[in-house]
Design an enzyme around this catalytic site. Structure first.
Site, PDB file in Angstrom:
ATOM      1  N   HIS A 139      -0.458  20.267   6.963  1.00 21.08           N
ATOM      2  CA  HIS A 139      -1.435  21.230   6.460  1.00 21.08           C
ATOM      3  C   HIS A 139      -0.963  22.674   6.516  1.00 21.08           C
ATOM      4  O   HIS A 139      -1.624  23.560   6.002  1.00 21.08           O
ATOM      5  CB  HIS A 139      -2.747  21.121   7.238  1.00 21.08           C
TER       6      HIS A 139
HETATM    7  C1  LIG Z   1      -5.223  30.942  11.146  1.00 17.05           C
HETATM    8  C2  LIG Z   1      -6.005  29.766  11.613  1.00 17.05           C
HETATM    9  O1  LIG Z   1      -7.015  29.926  12.228  1.00 17.05           O
HETATM   10  N1  LIG Z   1      -5.463  28.571  11.314  1.00 17.05           N
HETATM   11  C3  LIG Z   1      -5.892  27.333  11.933  1.00 17.05           C
HETATM   12  C4  LIG Z   1      -6.815  26.543  11.029  1.00 17.05           C
HETATM   13  O2  LIG Z   1      -6.161  26.407   9.786  1.00 17.05           O
HETATM   14  P1  LIG Z   1      -6.969  26.007   8.482  1.00 17.05           P
HETATM   15  O3  LIG Z   1      -5.939  25.758   7.446  1.00 17.05           O
HETATM   16  O4  LIG Z   1      -7.972  24.953   8.799  1.00 17.05           O
HETATM   17  O5  LIG Z   1      -7.694  27.380   8.120  1.00 17.05           O
HETATM   18  P2  LIG Z   1      -9.184  27.634   7.700  1.00 17.05           P
HETATM   19  O6  LIG Z   1     -10.038  27.490   8.893  1.00 17.05           O
HETATM   20  O7  LIG Z   1      -9.186  28.950   7.018  1.00 17.05           O
HETATM   21  O8  LIG Z   1      -9.500  26.477   6.625  1.00 17.05           O
HETATM   22  C5  LIG Z   1      -8.666  26.316   5.463  1.00 17.05           C
HETATM   23  C6  LIG Z   1      -9.395  25.634   4.338  1.00 17.05           C
HETATM   24  O9  LIG Z   1      -9.824  24.332   4.735  1.00 17.05           O
HETATM   25  C7  LIG Z   1     -11.082  24.023   4.151  1.00 17.05           C
HETATM   26  N2  LIG Z   1     -12.034  23.651   5.227  1.00 17.05           N
HETATM   27  C8  LIG Z   1     -11.975  24.284   6.450  1.00 17.05           C
HETATM   28  C9  LIG Z   1     -12.852  23.913   7.439  1.00 17.05           C
HETATM   29  C10 LIG Z   1     -13.768  22.872   7.220  1.00 17.05           C
HETATM   30  O10 LIG Z   1     -14.573  22.487   8.095  1.00 17.05           O
HETATM   31  N3  LIG Z   1     -13.780  22.290   6.014  1.00 17.05           N
HETATM   32  C11 LIG Z   1     -12.942  22.650   4.997  1.00 17.05           C
HETATM   33  O11 LIG Z   1     -13.004  22.075   3.928  1.00 17.05           O
HETATM   34  C12 LIG Z   1     -11.510  25.220   3.349  1.00 17.05           C
HETATM   35  O12 LIG Z   1     -11.139  25.013   2.029  1.00 17.05           O
HETATM   36  C13 LIG Z   1     -10.674  26.343   3.942  1.00 17.05           C
HETATM   37  O13 LIG Z   1     -10.474  27.376   3.047  1.00 17.05           O
HETATM   38  O14 LIG Z   1      -7.070  25.293  11.639  1.00 17.05           O
HETATM   39  C14 LIG Z   1      -5.908  24.457  11.785  1.00 17.05           C
HETATM   40  C15 LIG Z   1      -6.294  23.126  12.364  1.00 17.05           C
HETATM   41  O15 LIG Z   1      -7.206  22.443  11.617  1.00 17.05           O
HETATM   42  C16 LIG Z   1      -4.947  25.139  12.729  1.00 17.05           C
HETATM   43  O16 LIG Z   1      -3.749  24.389  12.821  1.00 17.05           O
HETATM   44  C17 LIG Z   1      -4.626  26.519  12.213  1.00 17.05           C
HETATM   45  O17 LIG Z   1      -3.876  27.195  13.190  1.00 17.05           O
END
Ligand SMILES: CC(=O)N[C@H]1[C@@H](OP(=O)(O)OP(=O)(O)OC[C@H]2O[C@@H](n3ccc(=O)[nH]c3=O)[C@H](O)[C@@H]2O)O[C@H](CO)[C@@H](O)[C@@H]1O
Length: 361
Positions: free
Chosen positions: A206
């Site tokens: 991811h």
């Molecule tokens: C900078 C930061 O904080 N990054 C952390 C975040 O990255 P992660 O890539 O999850 O960063 P985000 O929390 O911004 O989510 C990214 C994308 O995932 C999708 N989304 C997110 C949450 C959710 O419940 N559902 C959903 O669909 C959304 O499209 C969102 O835009 O979490 C990862 C674990 O999971 C960690 O390894 C990363 O270190």
């Protein structure tokens, strides 16, 4: 004197197994506790299932920030956390790991003159293109109590001029959670549930550096196809990886099974029974080290070198992955007798709670 209040911040999936043992251990001390969920992760499968399975208390507050660009997400959190901290007036804010929730809470607490304790301090990839590295650097600089999970972290913090008396080497609370739940990891059950063969590899992908650029994602898909030509690959895909890897042609492909993100128990059951794990996650490098499952990390560097020196981890490139898997499948799986990193003994939460209770006295 009134009882001191500790306010824990958890927001994203990797925070939850780190916070659970600290909260539990602090229950044994004379402090009041509050848990604030920023809402960075909000899907049932990214958040709620962890609270249920790990016995975490319901958050006292959920700030429901949701997703966004780094700037917007962090700023939204800061606005809401400021109100939250002003209302709760805690004596200490405890933050976990390196996600945006960790950074936002640290900045807000520090500006309100509330001391911050950072659990998992001092890890460094020395790659500032990783958002997590920025979060780690700022959080450590501003924290009053720094809890380190490995000896290399102590060296980094010393080199950055952080006073030694703020730093405590306590072990790894995420491993407390793993060891406490070991009897609940049932590889046969999850294999049956997902209809998997006896021999399989688990892959989790991811990181922006692997999945954001279409060219990189296509190269990654090709490498994973090369693994699937040798052994079944099961991928519990994080929402971020899922769309991008589908667009890159990762699946459908024979031997590749893409499944929804799994709960904590289901994921570790799957890992426990795997022939190997291919990952770009941080925490998975540590979990495989303790479970004795070979781990191939698709990254140029790791902020967790102890999983290489004391564990089962190896760094691999996309171009080298297929050969690494071939070599690994040709050998026996290692026996569980390597030296697990020091203090990864299931008691980190207790050590952290003791230092916090002292600090607040
Ligand atoms: C900078 C930061 O904080 N990054 C952390 C975040 O990255 P992660 O890539 O999850 O960063 P985000 O929390 O911004 O989510 C990214 C994308 O995932 C999708 N989304 C997110 C949450 C959710 O419940 N559902 C959903 O669909 C959304 O499209 C969102 O835009 O979490 C990862 C674990 O999971 C960690 O390894 C990363 O270190």
């Amino acid at each position: 004197m009134s009882t001191a209040t500790v306010l824990h911040i958890a927001g994203a999936r990797p925070n939850f197994p780190k916070a659970a043992p600290v909260i539990r251990a602090l229950d044994g001390h004379d402090v009041a506790q509050r848990l604030v969920h920023t809402g960075q992760h909000y899907d049932e499968r990214m958040s709620d299932v962890f609270f249920r399975q790990l016995g975490l208390p319901e958050p006292d507050e959920n700030l429901a920030v949701g997703s966004g660009s780094h700037g917007r997400q962090t700023a939204d959190m800061m606005v809401r956390l400021e109100t939250s901290f002003q209302e709760a007036d805690p004596d200490l804010v405890v933050v976990y790991g390196d996600v945006n929730s960790t950074l936002a809470a640290t900045l807000v607490a520090t500006k309100l003159a509330i001391p911050v304790a950072h659990v998992e301090a001092g890890l460094r990839s020395f790659n500032r293109a990783m958002p997590e590295e920025i979060n780690r650097l700022v959080t450590d600089r501003l924290s009053e109590l720094l809890f380190a999970t490995s000896p290399d972290a102590l060296v980094h913090l010393g080199n950055e001029g952080i006073a030694a008396e703020k730093v405590h080497f306590v072990g790894n609370p995420m491993i407390d959670t793993l060891l406490a739940n070991l009897p609940r990891f049932d590889a046969a059950a999850i294999r049956g549930q997902l209809g998997l063969p006896e021999r399989y590899v688990v892959a989790t992908l991811h990181r922006p550096a692997n999945v954001d650029d279409p060219g990189d994602a296509a190269e990654l898909a090709k490498a994973v196809h090369g693994v699937a030509d040798q052994i079944e690959v099961v991928l519990p895909l994080h929402p971020r990886g899922r769309q991008r890897l589908a667009a890159a042609g990762l699946y459908p492909y024979p031997g590749i099974r893409v499944v929804e993100p799994l709960g904590y128990l289901e994921f570790l059951s799957l890992v426990r029974g795997a022939r190997a794990v291919v990952t770009d996650s941080g925490g998975v490098q540590e979990e495989t080290t303790v479970l004795g499952v070979p781990c191939l990390t698709l990254r140029a560097e790791t902020e967790r070198p102890v999983t290489i020196t004391h564990g089962t981890n190896r760094l691999v490139t996309r171009a080298g992955l297929v050969d690494e898997v071939r070599a690994l499948l040709a050998t026996d799986r290692p026996a569980a007798d390597w030296p697990v990193p020091p203090l990864w003994d299931g008691r980190a939460g207790e050590r952290i709670a003791k230092v916090i209770a002292e600090f607040l006295r």
